[in-house]
Structures are given as C-alpha cells and as structure tokens.
Design an enzyme around this catalytic site. Structure first.
Site, PDB file in Angstrom:
ATOM      1  CD  GLU A 134      39.474  34.621  47.208  1.00  0.00           C
ATOM      2  OE1 GLU A 134      39.680  34.821  46.001  1.00  0.00           O
ATOM      3  OE2 GLU A 134      40.209  33.928  47.920  1.00  0.00           O
ATOM      4  CE1 TYR A 159      36.769  32.692  45.977  1.00  0.00           C
ATOM      5  CE2 TYR A 159      35.102  33.607  44.525  1.00  0.00           C
ATOM      6  CZ  TYR A 159      36.392  33.602  45.002  1.00  0.00           C
ATOM      7  OH  TYR A 159      37.295  34.504  44.517  1.00  0.00           O
TER       8      TYR A 159
END
Ligand code: GDP
Ligand code: MN
Length: 383
Positions: A189, A101
């Site tokens: 993101e 992530y």
C-alpha cells in the site's frame, strides 16, 4: 509478517519508485544529524506496525534540524495503539498538492490480487471506504496475465486527469504489482501517493505485509523482522510453533485445529464471553506445546479463565492431559506459585479415558460437550 514503513519504502525504491530520501533514527540526536544531512525540512515519523500514526501524533513536520530533534524527542517512547515507538524515520518533507491512495491486497473471495485505488487518499481513507465506497475503485488482476498496461492506465486515470501524471501513476501501479507478487505479499500500500505542485508523484508512506508461509523464499525480507515491534506473546508462540493471535477478551483458549479454534471463539462470544486469543496447538501430541500455550495465556493479565477444547484425532487426549498437568506443575514451581485461574477442559476422542484419568489425579474434570465447557469457563471467569 509486517514490516516497517522505511523497509517497505526501501523495497519500493529498489523497484524504481520515487521515495523521499530518508533514514531511521533511534535518538533525537540522530534525528538532528539526519535532518542536517538532508538539508531540507523533514517529517519525523514513528515506526510502529500500525496505521493512523498521523492522527495519533506520530507524524510531525520539522523545519530545522533542531526542530527535528524536538519532534523526535516527543515521538520516541510514545505509545501508539499499545505499541511503544522505538525508532523514527526522518524523511525529506514533500510539498503536498494532492494525496491519493493505492493498495493491493490478496482477496480470498476472488482468489486474486485486487487493486484498490482512490483519488481521496491520505489519513481519512478508512472514512472514505466506509462513507463513500464509490470513491474507491477496484480491479482484480488475472494471476496468469498480470497487470496489463491498459488496466494500469485505466486505474491511473481514475486517480488523475492530467495524462502526464496518470502516466507516472500507471508505472507506479505496475511496479507495486510486480513487487507485491515477487515478495509474496498479502498487502502492499502507498498512502499517500503524493502529487507535488510541479506534478511529480512520490510514495510518501508505504506498508507491506508478507505471507509468513512464503518467508522461507525471502531471506532478505525475513531479516527485516523487528521482534521488538511485535507482540511479545506472538513471538513466543511462533518460537513454540503455535498459531496464536492475541485478542482483547478474558477467556484464554487452547484448542487443537484452526477450525475448532474459530468455532470455540464463536461459542465464547455466543454465550456472552470474549476470547483472549486464538490459539491452535496443532495436530501433534507434544506436551511441550501445551506448556508453552499455558505460559503465553497466563502472561496476559486480562485472562480470567482458561478453556481447553481438545478433539482428539491425531492429537491424543492423554498427551494433552499430560501437557496440562506438566504445565500446572511448572507454573506452581515458578515465582508466582500455583495457577490461580480456573481451568475448564473439554476433552474427547483418541485416548479420552486415559486423558480423563490423568486429569482426575490432579482433581481436574473434563466436560463432554463444547457448550458445557464454554459456559462453565465464562461463569468461572466472571466469579
Ligand atoms: P499514517 O497516518 O500512519 O498513515 O502516516 P503517513 O505517513 O501517511 O502520514 C500521515 C499524513 O502526514 C499524510 O497523509 C500527510 O498528510 C502528512 N505527511 C506525511 N509526510 C509528509 C510530508 O513529507 N509533507 C507534508 N506536508 N505532509 C506529510
Ligand atoms: Mn499513511
């Protein structure tokens, strides 16, 4: 403003990141054609402005074009967290060895862009953040220096042991930071940032949120707005120049000023109710805005009572009162007939007496205090 995954990944690809080849389809036939063109296994992915699509069944692998057709047929029209899927992304499937992530948000506390990265990426990142926050590494970036090369490497080595992969990751983090700043994003993101078994990194999912107040600088991004994917009442509110956020409760709130609107929502919660929305009609004295606000609030079937909380400063109480009267008249003349919802009005400040007089003419009464008004609205809403 939220953009779709495919739009975020277009931006990522333009700044040099490896993004799987992909195209958007709005019919199962188109999905099949795209899969044929790609000539590989594909993933069919719902394009809605919400996370957790994988868990909701909105991300499916398809080995053949025919399967891509079938998965697209299943996903198109699906409801994911209240949003209807109107388009799917058909992307070349990536063989996944590891999911990391990486994200950046604009953090109000440090007043900086803050990186958050974790080697435990993928669909369970929320649980990772909650249960094992030590697995998430943060770094606040100095806005004048930007992301320094050593910082990018330091973050990359939190994710990968292999220096070759970490080197690629450092580059991606720098690209992500640069595009975050250049596009005035509040969030950018990649989850997952995938490592394939041959050691290549791919941005397999992308998310970006752009600061509305900076959109005038980014016509290209503004053009990405997908009105169909947005909450219709929020679109209507933006057109009427109201700040509005839809919530789940039953007390519709019309307030002047963002701070007072927040305080009103707090009070509604304090007295045991729950607000249906945040709505700031602003500091102007325009009755049309009140009319628009009433229309938006009454279109939500959950709303049981309407609460006006007006503290007249630049906003004049008589103008708001006129707006309320006009709105009620227009609603009464409309197809649904007179408004059936109870209205409670708190009105104090500039031209208060005149405002009360206008309200009295149509048998509406204004309370003096916020606490009274909030309690009354909740009580009437419960009846
Ligand atoms: P989200 O659930 O809305 O965040 O959607 P994602 O695009 O992140 O997809 C969810 C999950 O589906 C990912 O974490 C992967 O595990 C899986 N996935 C997505 N794309 C691929 C792919 O190309 N190949 C494989 N094998 N899995 C994928
Ligand atoms: Mn994801």
């Amino acid at each position: 403003m939220n953009i779709h995954e495919f739009q975020a990944k277009d931006i990522f690809a333009k700044c040099g990141m490896a993004v799987p080849p992909e195209k958007v389809a709005i019919t199962p036939d188109e999905a099949r054609t795209i899969a044929e063109e790609l000539g590989t296994a594909v993933v069919v992915k719902a394009q809605v402005h919400v996370g957790g699509r994988g868990k909701a069944g909105g991300v499916k692998l398809a080995k053949t074009p025919q399967e891509a057709y079938e998965k697209a047929e299943q996903i198109l029209g699906m409801d994911i967290k209240g949003l209807t899927v109107k388009q799917v992304l058909v992307a070349q499937a990536v063989d996944i060895a590891h999911e990391a992530y990486v994200g950046i948000i604009m953090d109000r506390q440090t007043k900086r862009a803050v990186f958050m990265v974790s080697a435990a990426g993928g669909i369970d990142i929320e649980e990772v953040a909650r249960d094992t926050p030590e697995k998430i590494h943060k770094l606040a970036v100095d806005p004048f220096l930007g992301l320094l090369p050593n910082q990018a490497r330091m973050l990359a080595f939190k994710l990968y042991v292999d220096p070759k992969i970490a080197g690629q990751a450092a580059k991606i983090l720098t690209q992500l930071y640069n595009t975050f700043i250049e596009s005035d994003a509040s969030l950018a993101e990649i989850n997952p940032l995938v490592t394939t078994s041959d050691g290549q990194l791919w941005a397999v999912d992308g998310k970006m949120n752009i600061d509305d107040n900076a959109l005038f600088k980014h016509k290209d991004i503004e053009a990405m707005r997908d009105l169909e994917a947005e909450e219709p009442t929020e679109v209507e509110a933006r057109e009427a120049d109201l700040s509005f956020v839809k919530l789940d409760g039953e007390i519709g709130c019309v307030v002047n000023g963002a701070g007072l609107a927040m305080a009103t929502m707090d009070m509604v919660n304090y007295y045991g109710g729950s607000p249906a929305n945040f709505l700031d009609i602003g500091g102007s004295s325009n009755p049309d805005k009140v009319v628009a606000a009433m229309n938006i609030i009454t279109s939500d079937p959950k709303v049981k009572a309407i609460l006006f909380n007006i503290f007249g400063g630049i906003t004049r109480c008589d103008d708001v009162a006129n707006g309320i009267v006009t709105a009620l008249r227009r609603i009464a003349e409309g197809p649904g007939g007179p408004l059936k919802l109870p209205i409670v009005i708190r009105l104090t400040g500039t031209n208060e007496e005149e405002g009360r007089r206008i309200l009295q003419e149509v048998d509406l009464v204004a309370t003096d205090t916020m606490a009274d008004a909030v309690q009354q609205a909740i009580k009437l809403g419960n009846n």
